[in-house]
Design a protein around this motif. Structure first.
Motif, PDB file in Angstrom:
ATOM      1  N   ASN A  87       9.571  -2.702 -10.330  1.00 36.34           N
ATOM      2  CA  ASN A  87       8.566  -2.835 -11.378  1.00 36.34           C
ATOM      3  C   ASN A  87       7.157  -2.880 -10.794  1.00 36.34           C
ATOM      4  O   ASN A  87       6.214  -2.315 -11.364  1.00 36.34           O
ATOM      5  N   ASP A  88       7.022  -3.550  -9.645  1.00 37.13           N
ATOM      6  CA  ASP A  88       5.716  -3.590  -8.976  1.00 37.13           C
ATOM      7  C   ASP A  88       5.268  -2.181  -8.593  1.00 37.13           C
ATOM      8  O   ASP A  88       4.087  -1.831  -8.740  1.00 37.13           O
ATOM      9  N   VAL A  89       6.218  -1.376  -8.101  1.00 35.49           N
ATOM     10  CA  VAL A  89       5.890  -0.003  -7.709  1.00 35.49           C
ATOM     11  C   VAL A  89       5.476   0.810  -8.939  1.00 35.49           C
ATOM     12  O   VAL A  89       4.500   1.573  -8.907  1.00 35.49           O
ATOM     13  N   ILE A  90       6.221   0.658 -10.049  1.00 34.92           N
ATOM     14  CA  ILE A  90       5.890   1.377 -11.281  1.00 34.92           C
ATOM     15  C   ILE A  90       4.477   1.025 -11.739  1.00 34.92           C
ATOM     16  O   ILE A  90       3.674   1.905 -12.076  1.00 34.92           O
ATOM     17  N   LEU A  91       4.149  -0.265 -11.737  1.00 33.15           N
ATOM     18  CA  LEU A  91       2.819  -0.686 -12.162  1.00 33.15           C
ATOM     19  C   LEU A  91       1.735  -0.174 -11.227  1.00 33.15           C
ATOM     20  O   LEU A  91       0.667   0.267 -11.666  1.00 33.15           O
ATOM     21  N   LYS A  92       1.996  -0.213  -9.925  1.00 34.14           N
ATOM     22  CA  LYS A  92       1.016   0.242  -8.939  1.00 34.14           C
ATOM     23  C   LYS A  92       0.734   1.733  -9.103  1.00 34.14           C
ATOM     24  O   LYS A  92      -0.429   2.156  -9.135  1.00 34.14           O
ATOM     25  N   VAL A  93       1.804   2.524  -9.207  1.00 35.26           N
ATOM     26  CA  VAL A  93       1.630   3.972  -9.326  1.00 35.26           C
ATOM     27  C   VAL A  93       0.947   4.322 -10.646  1.00 35.26           C
ATOM     28  O   VAL A  93       0.058   5.187 -10.696  1.00 35.26           O
ATOM     29  N   HIS A  94       1.340   3.643 -11.719  1.00 39.17           N
ATOM     30  CA  HIS A  94       0.711   3.927 -13.009  1.00 39.17           C
ATOM     31  C   HIS A  94      -0.775   3.584 -12.982  1.00 39.17           C
ATOM     32  O   HIS A  94      -1.606   4.307 -13.551  1.00 39.17           O
ATOM     33  N   ALA A  95      -1.130   2.496 -12.339  1.00 36.61           N
ATOM     34  CA  ALA A  95      -2.534   2.116 -12.248  1.00 36.61           C
ATOM     35  C   ALA A  95      -3.346   3.175 -11.502  1.00 36.61           C
ATOM     36  O   ALA A  95      -4.512   3.422 -11.821  1.00 36.61           O
ATOM     37  N   GLU A  96      -2.715   3.829 -10.518  1.00 34.81           N
ATOM     38  CA  GLU A  96      -3.409   4.837  -9.721  1.00 34.81           C
ATOM     39  C   GLU A  96      -3.412   6.210 -10.388  1.00 34.81           C
ATOM     40  O   GLU A  96      -4.426   6.915 -10.379  1.00 34.81           O
ATOM     41  N   ASP A  97      -2.275   6.603 -10.962  1.00 33.96           N
ATOM     42  CA  ASP A  97      -2.114   7.965 -11.483  1.00 33.96           C
ATOM     43  C   ASP A  97      -2.320   8.079 -12.988  1.00 33.96           C
ATOM     44  O   ASP A  97      -2.529   9.183 -13.499  1.00 33.96           O
ATOM     45  N   LYS A  98      -2.202   6.949 -13.696  1.00 37.19           N
ATOM     46  CA  LYS A  98      -2.220   6.941 -15.164  1.00 37.19           C
ATOM     47  C   LYS A  98      -1.055   7.784 -15.697  1.00 37.19           C
ATOM     48  O   LYS A  98      -0.029   7.901 -15.080  1.00 37.19           O
ATOM     49  N   GLY A  99      -1.223   8.349 -16.876  1.00 35.52           N
ATOM     50  CA  GLY A  99      -0.125   9.080 -17.495  1.00 35.52           C
ATOM     51  C   GLY A  99       0.588   8.229 -18.522  1.00 35.52           C
ATOM     52  O   GLY A  99       0.345   7.033 -18.671  1.00 35.52           O
ATOM     53  N   THR A 100       1.474   8.866 -19.269  1.00 37.70           N
ATOM     54  CA  THR A 100       2.265   8.203 -20.297  1.00 37.70           C
ATOM     55  C   THR A 100       3.654   7.923 -19.742  1.00 37.70           C
ATOM     56  O   THR A 100       4.380   8.848 -19.403  1.00 37.70           O
ATOM     57  N   TYR A 101       4.012   6.655 -19.624  1.00 37.37           N
ATOM     58  CA  TYR A 101       5.315   6.246 -19.103  1.00 37.37           C
ATOM     59  C   TYR A 101       6.153   5.721 -20.268  1.00 37.37           C
ATOM     60  O   TYR A 101       5.672   4.932 -21.083  1.00 37.37           O
ATOM     61  N   VAL A 102       7.419   6.152 -20.312  1.00 38.39           N
ATOM     62  CA  VAL A 102       8.372   5.650 -21.308  1.00 38.39           C
ATOM     63  C   VAL A 102       9.567   5.086 -20.548  1.00 38.39           C
ATOM     64  O   VAL A 102      10.255   5.820 -19.827  1.00 38.39           O
ATOM     65  N   VAL A 103       9.805   3.792 -20.694  1.00 37.99           N
ATOM     66  CA  VAL A 103      10.838   3.096 -19.932  1.00 37.99           C
ATOM     67  C   VAL A 103      11.933   2.615 -20.873  1.00 37.99           C
ATOM     68  O   VAL A 103      11.681   1.788 -21.761  1.00 37.99           O
ATOM     69  N   VAL A 104      13.132   3.137 -20.708  1.00 37.19           N
ATOM     70  CA  VAL A 104      14.303   2.650 -21.435  1.00 37.19           C
ATOM     71  C   VAL A 104      14.985   1.601 -20.565  1.00 37.19           C
ATOM     72  O   VAL A 104      15.263   1.836 -19.385  1.00 37.19           O
TER      73      VAL A 104
END
Length: 283
Positions: A212-229
Motif C-alpha cells: 500500500n505504501d508503494v501504491i501511494l508513493k507511485v500515485h503521488a509521483e505519477d498521478k492517474g486514476t487508480y481503481v482498487v478492488v
C-alpha cells in the motif's frame, strides 16, 4: 439478517444507494463531466447467474477509488468490463468519454494500452526473469530500442523497490515481491488508468501495508486514476480517496473515503467495521 432473497431473483430486496453529496453528480446520474471512466446501468449474467444488476459508477481523475464488497458480488467483473474484456448484456462503459462497445475491436485494443492492470497473483510469466516480465509490454507494444526499454524497466523496478531482483525468476521471489513486479509491469506504458484486482490477496498484514505504501508513493509521483478492488478494510482505509460498496451487482454506497469511514449508515458502518451484527447477513 441480510437483504431478503426470494426464489425469484427479480424480487430481491436490495439496500438503497447511499451517496455522499460531495461527489458531484454521483453514481446514478447520466454523466459526470470530471470522470475518466464511468459505467451506466450495467447488467451482466453468466447463464442463469445475474452478476451485474444495473450498476452505475463514476471514477474520478487523479484519485484512488477502492471498490469493496462481499465475494461474488461483481467487483472483478466490473474491472473486466472497464478494460473491455467483457461486453455488458446492457448498459454502457465509457472511457475518456467514449463508449468502448461502440468502437471497433482495433480501437479497443489501442485503448487498453492506456490501462495498467495488476492481477491478483501478479500473473508473472514463470519462464521469464523479473526484468523480462516488466519489459514484456514495451517489447510487444512499442518500437523502442533495448537500451530505451532498459532505462524504463530499471526506473520502474527502482520505483517499486525491486532493482536488486531483476534477474530473479518469479519462483525465486516472495509473494509481495511478485505483486510489486506486477505493479512495475503495469506502469511501464505510463497508463492513465491502473486497475488493481485484490492486490493484497495472499499477503500478510505487513506486506500488505508495504505494498500500500508503494501504491501511494507511485500515485503521488505519477498521478492517474487508480481503481482498487479489495476485501481488505485496512487497504481501503489507507489508500482510498473514494470508496464504493457493491452488493449483489449494485452500488449501495459511493463517496469520499473520509465520509465512508465516518458514516453512521448501518450497512456502510457494518461492512467497513467488519461487524457480524447489522443488515448485511450470510445470504
Amino acid at each position: 439478517m441480510g437483504p431478503q432473497v426470494q426464489d425469484n431473483a427479480d424480487t430481491e430486496i436490495l439496500p438503497p444507494v447511499r451517496e455522499a453529496a460531495a461527489v458531484g453528480s454521483g453514481p446514478g446520474s447520466e454523466s459526470y463531466a470530471g470522470s475518466v471512466a464511468s459505467v451506466r446501468e450495467l447488467h451482466k449474467s453468466f447463464g442463469s447467474f445475474q452478476v451485474m444488476r444495473g450498476l452505475s459508477l463514476d471514477f474520478q481523475p487523479q484519485a484512488i477509488t477502492t471498490i469493496l464488497g462481499p465475494s461474488g458480488t461483481g467487483k472483478s467483473v466490473l474491472l473486466k468490463h472497464m478494460v473491455g474484456l467483457l461486453e455488458p448484456d446492457s448498459g454502457s462503459v465509457r472511457i475518456f468519454g467514449k463508449d468502448i462497445w461502440a468502437m471497433q475491436e482495433r480501437e479497443r485494443a489501442e485503448l487498453r494500452k492506456r490501462f495498467g492492470v495488476l492481477f491478483q497473483d501478479g500473473a508473472l510469466f514463470g519462464s521469464m526473469s523479473v526484468y523480462d516480465n516488466v519489459a514484456f509490454p514495451l517489447r510487444k507494444h512499442t518500437d523502442l530500442s533495448e537500451a530505451e526499454i532498459r532505462d524504463i524497466v530499471k526506473a520502474r523496478l527502482q520505483e517499486v523497490g525491486l532493482e536488486a531482483a531483476e534477474n530473479k525468476a518469479p519462483n525465486e521471489i516472495s509473494g509481495g515481491m511478485k505483486k510489486r513486479a506486477g505493479f512495475a509491469r503495469a506502469l511501464v506504458l505510463n497508463p492513465e488508468i491502473v486497475l488493481f484486482d485484490e492486490p493484497d490477496s495472499g499477503l500478510d498484514p505487513v506486506r500488505t501495508s508495504l505494498l500500500n505504501d508503494v501504491i501511494l508513493k507511485v500515485h503521488a509521483e505519477d498521478k492517474g486514476t487508480y481503481v482498487v478492488v479489495t476485501h481488505d478494510i485496512r487497504t481501503a482505509r489507507k489508500v482510498s480517496d473514494y470508496v464504493g460498496l457493491i452488493w449483489k451487482g449494485q452500488v449501495v454506497y459511493y463517496g469520499p473515503a473520509k465520509e465512508a469511514f465516518a458514516s453512521e449508515d448501518p450497512f456502510v458502518r457494518q461492512f467497513l467495521a467488519g461487524d457480524s451484527v447489522g443488515p448485511l447477513g450470510m445470504d
